[in-house]
Design an enzyme around this catalytic site. Sequence first.
Site, mmCIF file in Angstrom:
data_model
loop_
_atom_site.group_PDB
_atom_site.id
_atom_site.type_symbol
_atom_site.label_atom_id
_atom_site.label_comp_id
_atom_site.label_asym_id
_atom_site.label_seq_id
_atom_site.Cartn_x
_atom_site.Cartn_y
_atom_site.Cartn_z
ATOM 1 N N THR A 157 -7.863 -10.984 9.125
ATOM 2 C CA THR A 157 -9.129 -11.358 8.096
ATOM 3 C C THR A 157 -9.954 -12.692 8.707
ATOM 4 O OG1 THR A 157 -8.192 -12.180 6.533
ATOM 5 C CG2 THR A 157 -8.358 -10.037 6.353
ATOM 6 N N SER A 202 -14.371 -10.034 -1.410
ATOM 7 C CA SER A 202 -13.339 -10.152 -2.059
ATOM 8 C C SER A 202 -13.129 -11.819 -2.903
ATOM 9 C CB SER A 202 -12.178 -9.746 -1.475
ATOM 10 O OG SER A 202 -10.798 -9.955 -2.191
#
Length: 550
Positions: free
Chosen positions: A507, A68
Site C-alpha cells: 500500500t 481507511s
Amino acid sequence: MASLPRKEIQSLSDLHPKPENVTFQYGTAGFRTLASVLDSVLFRVGIIAALRSKKLDGRTVGVMITASHNPEDDNGVKIVDPRGEMLEASWEGHATVLSNAVTSADFVSALESFVQTAKIDLSKPTRIVYARDTRPSGPALVAALEDGFKAIGADARNAGVTTTPILHYLVRAINTKGTEESYGVDSEQGYFEKLSGAFKKLVAGRPTPPTLLIDCANGVGAIAASQLSQYLGDTLPFSLANTATTTLGVLNKNCGADFVKTTQKLPPSLADKLQPGERACSLDGDADRLMYFYLDERGHFHMLDGDKIAALVAAFIVDFVKLAGLENEIKVGIVQTAYANGASTKYLLERLPVKCVPTGVKHLHHAAEHYDIGVYFEANGHGTVLFSDTTLATLKSHQPLSPAQSGALKHLISLTELINQTVGDALSDMLLVEVVLAHKSYTGVEWDSLYADLPNRLVKVVVGDRNTFLTEDAERRLVSPPGLQQKVEELVNLYQGGRSFVRPSGTEDVVRVYAEAAIRAQADELAFRVAGLVYDEAGGDAAQRPKEFL
Ligand SMILES: CC(=O)N[C@H]1[C@@H](OP(=O)(O)O)O[C@H](CO)[C@@H](O)[C@@H]1O
Ligand SMILES: [Mg+2]
C-alpha cells in the site's frame, strides 16, 4: 449483442482526464493515493464495477470510497464482490490496466478489448451500491464515480456516508434478499438491528459492564457508533471520543487504531479521559480495524491488538462448540500473517491449528474459509470469524441433549449473527470482545495475561524500487535481492528470541522490516540493524541514511 456506449463513455471520460506522470495500481486496498489525483480513477471504477456486475449476471457489487487509516489528504476506492468479499484477484490487474489508459480514446479501446477477452455480456443488468467515508475529498470523487455509472447506464444505489463494513454488509444483504441465505435487511437500520439484537441475546442476564471509551479516529466510525448506541440502549454503555467528523485536518491524526498499533501509545486526546483500570478501544478511519487497550493500576498503557483479540475470541468459540457437544463436527482454526506476535502464534498453536498467509485481508479471508469456523485477524486489528455453510447447517439442525448444550448452541447461533462475516468490522468485533469479557468477567488485565507479547518493532525503509524485493513462505523469507535473506538470518541469530522479516508494502512505496526479540532494546536494535542492511543493499544514498538505522 449489445455494445458499449462508446460516445457517452468517451465524452464523459474527457471530463475526467487521467493525470500525466501518475501510474495507478489496484493493490491490497484497491486504488489508494493522494485524493487530488484520483478523479479519473473514480470515473473509470464506475464503469469497471458496472462490468463486474454484468459479468456476474447483474448481481450487486459494491464500491467503497475510503483511504481507511491513511492521512486525510489521501483517498481510495475499492470494489466489493457480491458476497461482500474483496474483488476477485484477476480483476485487480484488469482494473490497473484500465485505470492507466492515457487518453479517453485509449480507455474506450481498452474497455472494448477487455469486454471481449473477459466475455462480458453487455446486455446483462448492472447493479451497484456505493458509499464513502467522511473525507473532505469524498463528495467530488462520488460525483466522478456517478459520471462513470451514467456513462454506462448502471443502476446504482447511493448508501451515503458509512463505514466500509456496513457497505460490505449491504452488498451481501442485497444479494441474498429473500433467499434462504438471507444475510439481513439491506439497510443501515437492518445492520444495527441485527448486531444489537444478537448482542442483547448474548449478554442477557449479565451485569451491565463499565462504560467503554471508544476513540473514533474523527472518522465515519463516530457516526456509526453513535447510531449503534441507540440500538444497544443500556446493554453496553459507551462514551465516544475523537468524533470531529467535519473538522479539517484531524482524521486519523494522533488517534485511531493505526496510531495505537504503530506507536504503541495511548492517543494523547484520551489522556484525561481514561482512568487506571479502565479499558478503551480505537477504530480506524473507516471503522474496519479495532485496537483495545487499558491503563493498569499504575497508569501504564497496555495494548490489546488483533492477535490478542483472536486469542480471546477463538478460545471462547472453542468452549461453546464443546459445550454444545459439537467438538467432533466443528473444527475451529486460526489464520494469521507474519506480523502476528510470535508469542500469540505459540499460544494459539498449543490449542488450535494455525495458518500463516501473506499480508492483506483477502489472503486471510480465503484461508479462513477452509475451516469449519475460521478466526482471522491481522495484528493491526482487522479481522473477523467465518462460519462455513456446513457449520451453519449443523448449528441449525443439531439436537441438543441437555439444557447446557441447548444454551451453548443458542449462543453459537447468536454469534453467527453478531459477527460481520463479510469483512473485518470494528463495531461488530467490539461487540464480540465485549460479549467475551462479559461472559468471562475479564477486565483488560485478565485478557492481557493470556500470553505476554514479545517486544517488537516495525520500520519503514524507503528504497529505489521496492519491486526488487520478492518473498516466499507467506512473506517470511526474501528470495530477492539474492543473498539478503541469509544476512538477515545472521543478524537474527544474534538475538535471543529473535525473529525478523522484510517485505515490500502493498500500500505504500516502502519496504517494511519487522523484528521481535525477548527484550525491548534488542527488538529495536535488531529492527534498525536489518533496516540499515536493507537500505544499504538497495543502494540507498549514504547522505540520506536515517540516523536510527544501525
Ligand atoms: C504491516 C501492516 O500493518 N500492513 C498493512 C498494510 O499493508 P502493507 O502491504 O504492509 O502496506 O495495509 C493493508 C491494507 O490495509 C493491511 O492489510 C496490512 O496489514
Ligand atoms: Mg480501515
